[in-house]
Design an enzyme around this catalytic site. Structure first.
Site, PDB file in Angstrom:
ATOM      1  N   GLU A 172      24.472  10.400  19.962  1.00 41.47           N
ATOM      2  CA  GLU A 172      24.157  10.727  18.519  1.00 41.47           C
ATOM      3  C   GLU A 172      24.870  12.207  18.056  1.00 41.47           C
ATOM      4  O   GLU A 172      24.525  13.177  19.125  1.00 41.47           O
ATOM      5  CB  GLU A 172      22.543  10.973  18.714  1.00 41.47           C
ATOM      6  CG  GLU A 172      21.839   9.843  19.331  1.00 41.47           C
ATOM      7  CD  GLU A 172      20.233  10.171  19.423  1.00 41.47           C
ATOM      8  OE1 GLU A 172      19.423   9.348  19.247  1.00 41.47           O
ATOM      9  OE2 GLU A 172      20.067  11.236  19.894  1.00 41.47           O
ATOM     10  N   CYS A 173      25.300  12.040  16.937  1.00 35.69           N
ATOM     11  CA  CYS A 173      25.737  13.489  16.454  1.00 35.69           C
ATOM     12  C   CYS A 173      26.582  14.290  17.431  1.00 35.69           C
ATOM     13  O   CYS A 173      27.761  14.070  17.529  1.00 35.69           O
ATOM     14  CB  CYS A 173      24.540  13.952  16.028  1.00 35.69           C
ATOM     15  SG  CYS A 173      25.050  15.242  14.541  1.00 35.69           S
ATOM     16  N   GLY A 174      26.137  15.284  18.024  1.00 37.95           N
ATOM     17  CA  GLY A 174      26.768  16.171  18.721  1.00 37.95           C
ATOM     18  C   GLY A 174      27.212  15.224  20.096  1.00 37.95           C
ATOM     19  O   GLY A 174      28.533  15.381  20.585  1.00 37.95           O
ATOM     20  N   GLY A 176      27.506   7.265  17.003  1.00 40.78           N
ATOM     21  CA  GLY A 176      27.546   8.027  15.663  1.00 40.78           C
ATOM     22  C   GLY A 176      26.759   9.147  15.313  1.00 40.78           C
ATOM     23  O   GLY A 176      25.891   9.565  16.198  1.00 40.78           O
TER      24      GLY A 176
END
Length: 467
Positions: free
Chosen positions: A349-351, A442
């Site tokens: 996720e993200c990072g 993502g």
């Protein structure tokens, strides 16, 4: 639902809210938690909404994780089930819920859905309103009365005034209690050393805010010396009983064939260090409820990936602040890339997604995806989202949906296109997520209790990989 039966339980509880962000909720919550602990109570805590950093401040006081309560992510019964379960697991005797933004601010800024107010209604919790009262006097009265009267079921039981002097507080207290018919429980004098700074994703971490023990001790001193903590405890103890009507999200989906023998337990590696620290406690809880063992490791400091791992969870955080150090740990990023390429079931996720790109801040990353992660001059995405898969994959058949949140200044030229992402209020949609039978990667932070069945599919993939 406790031991398979619908039961009522008494949870002493209070919610801390404010008219707007920046009013002092986090400072007051930290000080109150510390004061409760010092008084002999055993508190646990929750945060309204999708925030990651405020729960870190709670944990810095209590030494246990803080949960997230969010009525966009779950239905009312599931939300109460989460609160009751985490309260019982903590062995707590009082719960403190910190609100988000302004008390009535919900979806899109035009609704009270998913607001601190709605959480207080769902959990039947009385509210203490924190007001930044610097530079105000009689004008506080219509402000407070407005909050008291805006919704008939807004159970505001008390007020605390922030940034006022000890000499002027008695005047304000008398005036407000005469005009508003609400208890003024105390005040916080202004202390510029205790203003928590922020960066592009919100407040800085508690460790960065100040030497942590000093911050907590000073916040506790402000609260214990100037606020009626005993009255807050009484308000909390007067809370009504709650009924856990939710069927456990794990048992309501389908059986997961997990070998409960400890020597064969499914092990899931979870990145956790200064660079990766954004996790919903409920996501980790759900993994454990499904029988998995969580193995924390550090992409920043460890040189070897843990052994015997059947799944990987790379959460968000601030990898951009540690890009050079992450890049220099060649062994770790190489091993992670190889493991994912070899089919290790992975959620990032993200990072975590940024770490798997070719580069971040011009520093070389794992290189699973051939795209650069670069900071933009504006906030790229912010707010609640619902993601629906366009094909079969790690989380289930095509059409599986989860709710979550995005908040990032970084972007790439290839964010994936396997999910349709939608914002509920505006209806705006876009494509996102790199997705296959073995990974879901993502920018969105999905809250897994919004669809526990999807995570059951992840666990089943982990079982298959281990076999």
């Amino acid at each position: 639902m406790i031991n398979g039966k619908q039961e009522k339980i008494h949870i002493p509880r209070i919610e801390i809210a404010a008219p707007k962000s920046g009013s002092g909720k986090t400072l007051f919550t930290v000080g109150l938690l510390a004061a409760l602990k010092s008084s002999g109570k055993n508190p646990c805590s929750f945060k309204c909404g999708p925030d990651f950093i405020d729960p870190m401040f709670h944990r810095s006081v209590l030494g246990i994780n803080s949960g997230n309560l969010d009525s966009y992510f779950t239905d009312d019964d599931t939300l109460r089930h989460i609160m009751i379960s985490e309260f019982l697991d903590a062995g707590a005797d009082i719960a403190v819920i910190e609100g988000v933004m302004g008390f009535f601010d919900g979806l899109g800024g035009t609704s009270d859905e998913a607001s601190s107010y709605e959480i207080s209604c769902i959990t039947k919790t009385s509210v203490i309103l924190i007001l930044d009262a610097k530079g105000a006097s009689l004008s506080l009265v219509p402000l407070i009365n407005g909050f008291l009267n805006f919704r008939d079921d807004a159970s505001i039981a008390g007020v605390v005034l922030n940034r006022v002097s000890s000499s002027y507080f008695p005047v304000l207290k008398k005036m407000i209690e005469n005009e508003c018919h609400v208890k003024v429980l105390g005040f916080l004098p202004e202390d510029k050393n205790l203003v928590v700074p922020s960066r592009h994703l919100g407040l800085v971490s508690p460790e960065e805010a100040k030497k942590n023990s000093d911050f907590v001790a000073e916040a506790e001193k402000l609260v214990s010396e100037n606020v009626d903590v005993e009255e807050i405890i009484k308000l909390a103890e007067n809370a009504c009983e709650l009924e856990d009507r939710a069927i456990n999200p794990v048992t309501r989906t389908f059986d997961v064939n997990i070998n409960k023998n400890e020597s064969h337990k499914i092990k899931i590696a979870v990145a956790h260090d200064e660079a990766f620290s954004f996790y919903y406690e409920e996501n980790l809880r759900l993994l454990r409820e499904l029988g998995a063992e969580i193995i924390f490791f550090s992409p920043l400091h460890d040189t070897a990936f843990p052994e015997g791992i059947s799944g990987l969870y790379l959460g968000g955080g601030y990898p951009e602040l540690y890009a050079k150090e992450l890049s220099e740990n060649v062994s770790m990023r190489s091993q992670i890339k190889t493991m994912i390429e070899n089919g290790l079931p992975t959620i990032a996720e993200c990072g975590g997604f940024l770490y798997l790109c070719d580069s971040l801040e011009e520093e070389k990353m794992a290189g699973l995806f051939h795209t650069k992660a670069e900071k933009q001059s504006h906030l790229v995405r912010f707010g609640y989202v619902e993601g629906t898969s366009k094909k079969d994959g790690l989380l289930g058949s095509s059409g599986v949906s989860l709710r979550g949140h995005e908040f990032h200044y970084y972007d790439t030229d290839d964010n994936g296109d396997s999910f349709s992402m939608t914002k509920q209020v505006s209806g705006k949609s876009w494509q996102a997520m790199h997705y296959s039978e073995t990974y879901a990667i993502g920018f969105p932070h999905f809250y897994w209790y919004s669809n526990p069945e999807a995570i059951c599919h992840f666990i089943e993939a982990c079982i298959s990989f281990s076999n």
